[in-house]
Design an enzyme around this catalytic site. Sequence first.
Site, PDB file in Angstrom:
ATOM      1  N   LYS A 128     -11.144   2.756  -5.015  1.00 54.72           N
ATOM      2  CA  LYS A 128     -11.280   3.259  -6.388  1.00 54.72           C
ATOM      3  C   LYS A 128     -11.646   4.739  -6.459  1.00 54.72           C
ATOM      4  CE  LYS A 128     -11.453  -0.831  -9.011  1.00 54.72           C
ATOM      5  NZ  LYS A 128     -11.842  -1.954  -8.124  1.00 54.72           N
TER       6      LYS A 128
ATOM      7  N   GLU B 183     -14.421   1.977 -18.217  1.00 55.04           N
ATOM      8  CA  GLU B 183     -14.746   0.551 -18.289  1.00 55.04           C
ATOM      9  C   GLU B 183     -15.082   0.089 -16.876  1.00 55.04           C
ATOM     10  OE1 GLU B 183     -11.739   1.674 -17.757  1.00 55.04           O
ATOM     11  OE2 GLU B 183     -11.102   0.410 -16.088  1.00 55.04           O
TER      12      GLU B 183
ATOM     13  N   SER C 194      -8.825  -3.275   0.737  1.00 53.14           N
ATOM     14  CA  SER C 194      -9.144  -2.414  -0.405  1.00 53.14           C
ATOM     15  C   SER C 194     -10.621  -2.048  -0.485  1.00 53.14           C
ATOM     16  CB  SER C 194      -8.716  -3.102  -1.704  1.00 53.14           C
ATOM     17  OG  SER C 194      -9.284  -4.393  -1.808  1.00 53.14           O
TER      18      SER C 194
HETATM   19  C1  LIG Z   1     -11.320  -3.229  -8.194  1.00 49.13           C
HETATM   20  C2  LIG Z   1     -10.947  -3.749  -6.876  1.00 49.13           C
HETATM   21  C3  LIG Z   1      -9.714  -4.407  -6.655  1.00 49.13           C
HETATM   22  C4  LIG Z   1      -8.741  -4.722  -7.761  1.00 49.13           C
HETATM   23  O1  LIG Z   1      -8.222  -3.622  -8.433  1.00 49.13           O
HETATM   24  P1  LIG Z   1      -6.720  -3.132  -8.227  1.00 49.13           P
HETATM   25  O2  LIG Z   1      -6.527  -2.157  -9.325  1.00 49.13           O
HETATM   26  O3  LIG Z   1      -5.831  -4.329  -8.346  1.00 49.13           O
HETATM   27  O4  LIG Z   1      -6.632  -2.525  -6.889  1.00 49.13           O
HETATM   28  C5  LIG Z   1      -9.413  -4.814  -5.377  1.00 49.13           C
HETATM   29  N1  LIG Z   1     -10.263  -4.611  -4.344  1.00 49.13           N
HETATM   30  C6  LIG Z   1     -11.441  -3.996  -4.510  1.00 49.13           C
HETATM   31  C7  LIG Z   1     -12.327  -3.801  -3.334  1.00 49.13           C
HETATM   32  C8  LIG Z   1     -11.825  -3.537  -5.776  1.00 49.13           C
HETATM   33  O5  LIG Z   1     -13.001  -2.923  -5.930  1.00 49.13           O
END
Ligand SMILES: *Cc1c(COP(=O)(O)O)cnc(C)c1O
Length: 396
Positions: A87, A109, A376
């Site tokens: 993010k 948000e 992610s």
């Molecule tokens: C917020 C988040 C997601 C989901 O958001 P996307 O916009 O679909 O990437 C996935 N993995 C983590 C670690 C997150 O913090």
Amino acid sequence: MTNPRGRFGDHGGQYIPETLMNAVIELEEAYDRYKDDPDFKAELRSYLNDYANRPSLLYFAERMTAGLGGAKIYLKREDLNHTGAHKINNALGQALLAKRMGKTRLIAETGAGQHGVATATVAALLGMECHVYMGVEDMERQALNVYRMRLMGTEVHGVDSGTGTLKDAVSECMREWTKRISDTHYLLGSCMGPHPFPTIVRDFQAFISEEIREQCLAAEGRLPDYVVACVGGGSNAIGSFYHFIDDADVRLIGCEAAGRGIDTWETAATLNTGSLGIFHGMKSYFCQDEYGQIAPVYSISAGLDYPGIGPEHAWLHDTGRAQYVAITDDEAVDAFEYLSRTEGIIPAIESAHALAHVMKIAPTLPSDQIVVVTLSGRGDKDCAAMARYRGEDIDE
Ligand SMILES: *Cc1c(COP(=O)(O)O)cnc(C)c1O
């Protein structure tokens, strides 16, 4: 990829009140002006590299590969970024853009608090005022992230409309933005909402696939056969896919949260259970009831708990260029534990949805196939909830 009106096929667009039109037009003009500006690109690059720790590693998961007995598995380590997830890429990009636009104030948000923390982080870094809107339910469940945001100087506002969760926080942010556009940028957290947000967020996350390409070519001399990522709104997935869309041989797989199963109401698998609709400024697929009311969604993973999906994914789904599978809570928790004990890497429960699918397909593939899965985020934040899932109560 997107036409001038921000359409991906029939998806996307700008379904917003008149009062927001000027704001999105101003944003689109600024983005068109700066996106290829060498100064802007250099500034963003330097923050990404020197502050956020890019490029992130592409790590060959040797024990996982041997253990599953099939394709070679590489992990794209977004979990190693500052603040522990992808993010920060988007938050840095949008905040720097907002500064160029002369904005001094950020609003955002947040659901689980990950995007709120990333926004609070860049606001502190760049000396900007910051307000985060968060459902009251989520504030209670994610008290630690509320503390983190406040610690970094952000004001956190509880939203008690609707179900007091992420979708209500997005709606509240849009309302707040209409009230104060002149000095305020709405730093939206995923590749969704009205044009130009889906394009802007995708571009700021596309560093992920740009790096995967280079790193895979360097390590293997060729592109991967599969790129797999989890999908909430879809930003880490579209970032992982983007630079491979024209490479027809690279299969792209998004992993949605099935929750307790796609045949139950306790799910957040938008493409597997949803239908076409208009919400939060865009045309796309949403989980909704027969009257078009947005359905309450459920997943063990707070970050995947959104009732819609970004319009570019809706289009990749329609055209068949990407495939979207649904992964249950159980499968994700198993993958969370498997990666931890096999590689010594604790993944975010969101990312564990992508890992769970890799655990299904890798053993069925020949050993010369290459699978890249985007991690992610890191899973420290999920440990207490995972312990609870297994019946163990630990202090957070
Ligand atoms: C917020 C988040 C997601 C989901 O958001 P996307 O916009 O679909 O990437 C996935 N993995 C983590 C670690 C997150 O913090």
